[in-house]
Design a protein around this motif. Structure first.
Motif, PDB file in Angstrom:
ATOM      1  N   ALA A  70       6.176   7.020  -7.386  1.00  0.00           N
ATOM      2  CA  ALA A  70       6.519   5.300  -8.623  1.00  0.00           C
ATOM      3  C   ALA A  70       4.900   4.675  -9.519  1.00  0.00           C
ATOM      4  CB  ALA A  70       6.546   4.214  -7.579  1.00  0.00           C
ATOM      5  N   MET A  71       4.180   5.829  -9.261  1.00  0.00           N
ATOM      6  CA  MET A  71       2.988   5.949 -10.102  1.00  0.00           C
ATOM      7  C   MET A  71       2.841   5.982 -11.221  1.00  0.00           C
ATOM      8  SD  MET A  71       0.153   4.867  -6.971  1.00  0.00           S
ATOM      9  CE  MET A  71      -1.585   4.341  -8.313  1.00  0.00           C
TER      10      MET A  71
ATOM     11  N   PRO B 101      12.683   5.619  -6.694  1.00  0.00           N
ATOM     12  CA  PRO B 101      11.596   4.804  -6.982  1.00  0.00           C
ATOM     13  C   PRO B 101      11.602   3.792  -8.374  1.00  0.00           C
ATOM     14  CG  PRO B 101      11.370   7.247  -6.076  1.00  0.00           C
ATOM     15  CD  PRO B 101      12.863   6.829  -5.815  1.00  0.00           C
TER      16      PRO B 101
ATOM     17  N   ASN C 152       7.234   8.621   1.865  1.00  0.00           N
ATOM     18  CA  ASN C 152       6.516   7.786   1.266  1.00  0.00           C
ATOM     19  C   ASN C 152       6.319   8.420  -0.333  1.00  0.00           C
ATOM     20  OD1 ASN C 152       3.941   6.747  -0.302  1.00  0.00           O
ATOM     21  ND2 ASN C 152       2.965   7.608   1.395  1.00  0.00           N
ATOM     22  N   THR C 153       6.823   7.129  -1.291  1.00  0.00           N
ATOM     23  CA  THR C 153       6.913   7.182  -2.670  1.00  0.00           C
ATOM     24  C   THR C 153       6.396   6.455  -3.712  1.00  0.00           C
ATOM     25  OG1 THR C 153       8.613   5.843  -2.855  1.00  0.00           O
ATOM     26  CG2 THR C 153      10.487   7.410  -2.426  1.00  0.00           C
ATOM     27  N   THR C 154       4.941   6.523  -3.271  1.00  0.00           N
ATOM     28  CA  THR C 154       4.539   5.181  -3.491  1.00  0.00           C
ATOM     29  C   THR C 154       3.557   6.948  -5.194  1.00  0.00           C
ATOM     30  OG1 THR C 154       3.729   4.596  -1.826  1.00  0.00           O
ATOM     31  CG2 THR C 154       1.611   4.644  -3.815  1.00  0.00           C
ATOM     32  N   ALA C 155       3.041   7.651  -4.976  1.00  0.00           N
ATOM     33  CA  ALA C 155       2.241   8.598  -6.331  1.00  0.00           C
ATOM     34  C   ALA C 155       3.470   8.542  -7.116  1.00  0.00           C
ATOM     35  CB  ALA C 155       1.644   9.496  -5.423  1.00  0.00           C
TER      36      ALA C 155
ATOM     37  N   MET D  15       0.585  -1.387  -0.042  1.00  0.00           N
ATOM     38  CA  MET D  15      -0.162  -0.046   0.163  1.00  0.00           C
ATOM     39  C   MET D  15       0.754   1.321   0.277  1.00  0.00           C
ATOM     40  SD  MET D  15      -2.897  -0.940   2.400  1.00  0.00           S
ATOM     41  CE  MET D  15      -4.143   0.262   2.488  1.00  0.00           C
ATOM     42  N   ILE D  16       1.775   1.189   0.973  1.00  0.00           N
ATOM     43  CA  ILE D  16       3.226   2.028   0.917  1.00  0.00           C
ATOM     44  C   ILE D  16       4.758   1.806   0.561  1.00  0.00           C
ATOM     45  CG2 ILE D  16       3.571   4.151   2.075  1.00  0.00           C
ATOM     46  CD1 ILE D  16       1.423   3.996   3.724  1.00  0.00           C
ATOM     47  N   ARG D  17       4.830   2.635  -0.185  1.00  0.00           N
ATOM     48  CA  ARG D  17       6.108   2.556  -1.016  1.00  0.00           C
ATOM     49  C   ARG D  17       6.949   3.270   0.125  1.00  0.00           C
ATOM     50  NH1 ARG D  17       8.066   0.211  -5.615  1.00  0.00           N
ATOM     51  NH2 ARG D  17       6.291   0.384  -6.403  1.00  0.00           N
ATOM     52  N   TRP D  18       7.723   2.647   1.091  1.00  0.00           N
ATOM     53  CA  TRP D  18       8.599   3.931   2.015  1.00  0.00           C
ATOM     54  C   TRP D  18      10.059   3.722   1.886  1.00  0.00           C
ATOM     55  CZ3 TRP D  18       6.349   6.363   6.127  1.00  0.00           C
ATOM     56  CH2 TRP D  18       4.661   5.453   5.974  1.00  0.00           C
ATOM     57  N   ARG D  19      10.760   5.275   1.929  1.00  0.00           N
ATOM     58  CA  ARG D  19      12.049   5.113   1.035  1.00  0.00           C
ATOM     59  C   ARG D  19      12.748   6.155   2.458  1.00  0.00           C
ATOM     60  NH1 ARG D  19      11.102   1.497  -1.125  1.00  0.00           N
ATOM     61  NH2 ARG D  19      11.344   0.838  -3.378  1.00  0.00           N
TER      62      ARG D  19
END
Length: 366
Positions: A67-68, A32, A62-65, A1-5
């Motif tokens: 990465a998308m 990412p 949070n790098t989710t958005a 759900m969340i891509r953490w860095r």
């Protein structure tokens, strides 16, 4: 759900009220997807939530958005600055927004006990006939103001009531911040789970009441924050709330103006001409009568828009609005006009339709 860095702040790119844009380096092999190792990524921090990051600070991202590859949300978001924590909140305020998330924050709601405005809002039940312009997208805010001020002059006080269908922090919007700084907005009221406005409120209803009785607005513009969630289905889009806002404005004895989302630049059938978002929100969700400004656009495209608008005539009052002079008014916007990546000249009908809503609202003043 969340891509953490984890990353290190390289530099501060720019700031505006409530937000900071940063360059952040992430360790090699930990960036990412699609990023080059060692190349800084663009990150956004809200100092009121996470503290003020400085060059050299380690930050949790949070790098989710990012990465998308999302457009509006295409930032790495700073979640924490572990070695530079913000000060503890001070003063009153127990209204919790972004509830039960790791970033939940307490704010002072205008309508809560302890607020200096609580007494004024406790029994408030009317916005006194205030025109309320409702729009689907955040990008309609500035062009609505262009049309309104061109018709009514700059002495009109306007409040922006920001719904929680898009970005939750009002700080994300550079447009709203600039419009506030330039005196084009008397203030922003954030409602629902949205936060960070000049005034906080629990619901759209108390947000409208606060716009009128706290900010002294003559006109309110209601729209979600930046970012629009859609699924390509009839009901699965965040702009459904536009119809609910029409209902709220009417219940509170305001005069709702339902701005149409119109596009000639978006060739998807469901958005070409009048978007199905407007037809659904106003034709199915709005249960009360509103004024619908129909821009008198030229040519075949203009006829398409007028024909589509007839679908709303059963429930609403269609008001033809001439668009002469609105192009010039739009060029005078203090912020860059853009919708879904298209600028003023790339999708002029979108901005003209929004400005037409402002022009109609101006005619309702007094």
């Amino acid at each position: 759900m969340i891509r953490w860095r984890k990353g290190e702040v390289i530099r501060i790119r720019r700031e505006w009220p409530g937000a900071m844009e940063l360059d952040v380096a992430v360790p090699e092999g930990d960036g990412p997807p699609g990023s080059e190792p060692g190349v800084p990524c663009r990150a956004l921090a809200y100092p009121s939530l996470v503290g003020r990051p400085e060059p050299g600070d380690e930050v949790l991202l949070n790098t989710t958005a990012l990465a998308m590859g999302l457009g509006t949300g295409g930032y790495a978001m700073v979640v924490a600055v572990p070695n530079r924590l913000p000060e503890d909140p001070q003063g009153p305020g127990h209204l919790v927004k972004a509830r039960y998330t790791p970033s939940q924050a307490t704010v002072l709601g205008a309508d809560e006990q302890g607020s200096p405005y609580h007494e004024a809002l406790r029994e408030a039940d009317s916005v006194d006939g205030m025109p309320v312009v409702v729009a689907d997208l955040h990008s309609a805010l500035a062009p609505i103001l262009c049309g309104l001020y061109a018709a009514a002059g700059r002495s009109v006080r306007v409040a922006y009531v920001m719904l929680d269908g898009g970005a939750l922090p009002a700080w994300f919007s550079m447009s709203a911040a600039t419009l506030r700084q330039q005196g084009w907005l008397a203030g922003t009221v954030t409602v629902g789970q949205a936060f960070g406005g000049d005034v906080e409120a629990v619901t759209t209803h108390t947000g409208l009441l606060a716009a009128r009785h706290v900010l002294g607005a003559d006109v309110a513009v209601v729209a979600q924050g930046p970012g629009n969630l859609g699924s390509g289905t009839r009901w699965g889009f965040s702009g459904v709330s536009a119809g609910e806002a029409v209902n709220a404005a009417s219940v509170l004895l305001g005069r709702p103006v339902a701005a149409l989302r119109v596009s000639e630049g978006d060739r998807r059938e469901r958005h070409y001409g009048i978007s199905h978002h407007s037809l659904t929100a106003y034709g199915r969700v709005a249960l009360v009568r509103a004024r619908v400004p129909v821009p008198m656009l030229p040519g075949e495209f203009g006829r398409r828009v007028r024909d589509q608008a007839e679908l709303l005539a059963v429930r609403h009052e269609l008001v033809p609005v001439e668009v002469d002079g609105l192009h010039e008014a739009l060029r005078g916007s203090p912020v860059r006009l853009s919708t879904m990546g298209r600028g003023l000249e790339e999708d002029l009908p979108y901005f003209l339709a929004s400005a037409a809503a402002g022009r109609l609202a101006a005619s309702l003043l007094g």
